[in-house]
Design an enzyme around this catalytic site. Sequence first.
Site, PDB file in Angstrom:
ATOM      1  N   ASP A  53       1.006  -1.177   0.376  1.00 25.79           N
ATOM      2  CA  ASP A  53       0.316   0.298  -0.111  1.00 25.79           C
ATOM      3  C   ASP A  53       0.802   0.893   0.364  1.00 25.79           C
ATOM      4  OD1 ASP A  53      -2.384   1.376   0.897  1.00 25.79           O
ATOM      5  OD2 ASP A  53      -3.306  -0.174   0.854  1.00 25.79           O
ATOM      6  N   HIS A  88      -3.441   5.954   3.219  1.00 29.55           N
ATOM      7  CA  HIS A  88      -4.461   4.913   3.343  1.00 29.55           C
ATOM      8  C   HIS A  88      -3.551   3.683   4.015  1.00 29.55           C
ATOM      9  CE1 HIS A  88      -6.457   1.304   0.002  1.00 29.55           C
ATOM     10  NE2 HIS A  88      -7.021   2.602  -0.226  1.00 29.55           N
ATOM     11  N   VAL A  96      -6.634  -4.882   8.871  1.00 28.81           N
ATOM     12  CA  VAL A  96      -6.067  -6.786   8.741  1.00 28.81           C
ATOM     13  C   VAL A  96      -6.038  -7.331  10.358  1.00 28.81           C
ATOM     14  CG1 VAL A  96      -4.033  -7.934   8.217  1.00 28.81           C
ATOM     15  CG2 VAL A  96      -5.094  -6.144   6.572  1.00 28.81           C
ATOM     16  N   ALA A 216      -7.035  -7.518  -9.065  1.00 28.89           N
ATOM     17  CA  ALA A 216      -8.151  -7.903  -8.617  1.00 28.89           C
ATOM     18  C   ALA A 216      -8.543  -9.599  -9.805  1.00 28.89           C
ATOM     19  CB  ALA A 216      -9.075  -7.005  -8.776  1.00 28.89           C
ATOM     20  N   TYR A 218      -5.885 -10.687 -11.975  1.00 28.17           N
ATOM     21  CA  TYR A 218      -5.173 -11.898 -12.417  1.00 28.17           C
ATOM     22  C   TYR A 218      -5.557 -13.291 -11.541  1.00 28.17           C
ATOM     23  CZ  TYR A 218      -1.362  -8.396 -13.206  1.00 28.17           C
ATOM     24  OH  TYR A 218      -1.487  -6.792 -14.282  1.00 28.17           O
ATOM     25  N   VAL A 221      -5.926 -14.830  -7.664  1.00 30.18           N
ATOM     26  CA  VAL A 221      -5.878 -13.383  -7.031  1.00 30.18           C
ATOM     27  C   VAL A 221      -7.963 -13.589  -7.225  1.00 30.18           C
ATOM     28  CG1 VAL A 221      -5.847 -10.687  -6.379  1.00 30.18           C
ATOM     29  CG2 VAL A 221      -4.170 -12.464  -8.124  1.00 30.18           C
ATOM     30  N   SER A 268     -11.871  -1.265  -0.545  1.00 28.28           N
ATOM     31  CA  SER A 268      -9.956  -1.121   0.071  1.00 28.28           C
ATOM     32  C   SER A 268     -10.435  -2.365   1.372  1.00 28.28           C
ATOM     33  CB  SER A 268      -9.334  -0.079  -0.170  1.00 28.28           C
ATOM     34  OG  SER A 268      -8.986   0.493  -0.858  1.00 28.28           O
TER      35      SER A 268
END
Length: 403
Positions: A53, A88, A96, A216, A218, A221, A268
Amino acid sequence: MIRRLATVVIGLVVATATPAVAEAPRGWEQTVMRVPAAQRLGQGKGVTVAVLDSGVMRDHPEFRGRVTTGPDFIGGGARPGQSYWGEHGTAMASSVLRVAPQAKVLDVRVLWDKEDPARKRAERAAESGGPAGEQSRKAATALAKGIRYATDKGAQVISMSLGSDEWGLGSDYDELTAAAVDYALGKGVVLLASAGNGGSTDPLEVDANNVVSYPAAYPGVIAVAAMGPDGGRASFSQVHTYNQIAAPGVDIYAADNGGGYRMGDGTSPACALAAGTVALMLSRNPDLTPRQVRDILVKTARKPPSGYTVFLGFGLVDAAAAVRAAGSAKDSEIAAAPYKGEKYFGDGPVAAPTTNPPMDMSYVAVGGVGVGVGLLFLVVAALLMRRPKARPVHHPRMPGPGF
């Protein structure tokens, strides 16, 4: 109020573009994701979550030594303590650790905050159409380098609350980043990314783009959509078929880079909350593979009434159910599927012999006669050609008158 809110979300109303409910109660995301029940089964101990980030203010009272600072792959001149450094990223690390309080966060800077002067310079350069400067070229490889660094440093989870739809300055799909994703997956790392914030389905919404957002999109993921307190898709959440799960993304209370706290919206925080859930799962069962983690999240999610939707994927993350399922999951074994048919050896299966009807001998006789006649004509023709030709006879001419 909290109990009523949980009941509404557990029901998961049909996920349409419903505006988010304002002023949700603080901590509502913990309730609807059943985080307290999950934390009784595991707290993330022994698990490192790499937060890729804009930087994390590790001295914030929220963290209490649980954040390790890694490299700054994007640069640009900003430093910790400035308002446009770590705004951010600090909030994402907070989300988390709110879910997985005993996990560790590895801070890897790969992103500029929205107000960072370096970001604005890069945007102006991109708009002018001129050659990319050194800073823009460095930014283009930051995410790929961050993924590989986090993997090599032993992170079991990589949380990427970023996307090309909102943060990217160049092309969306990037071969270096795709290769880095494959590298991390090959090492057993679980990668999550936010679905993106340009997903309004209102045709009058001029800021909506709803384009494909990387990382996102790929393969491998886990793409996380945002849900509002009403149980529907948050009005900004991207709408795409690669959305796999959803988590709360409206009025999420988290730490800020000034030392205090504030509310925030977006896919996010939804990604960060889901990453915290994965940390709980891995603390319960560290042998889970990325595929097992994804399958458990999908199977235990609270499904929308219609099943899978492009709005919320397979539904809201149920942290308690996911952690419980992780604890009972068996080791993943890769083996060839057994063949259950008949066994053959040597040259393998042999086809049944082909049977033909008996031959009609009259056709053979007619054919033989035809061949014989043809040969006879050839012999006669050869003899005629070899017969000597007769020579012409010359007679003396009779003298005419006057001779």
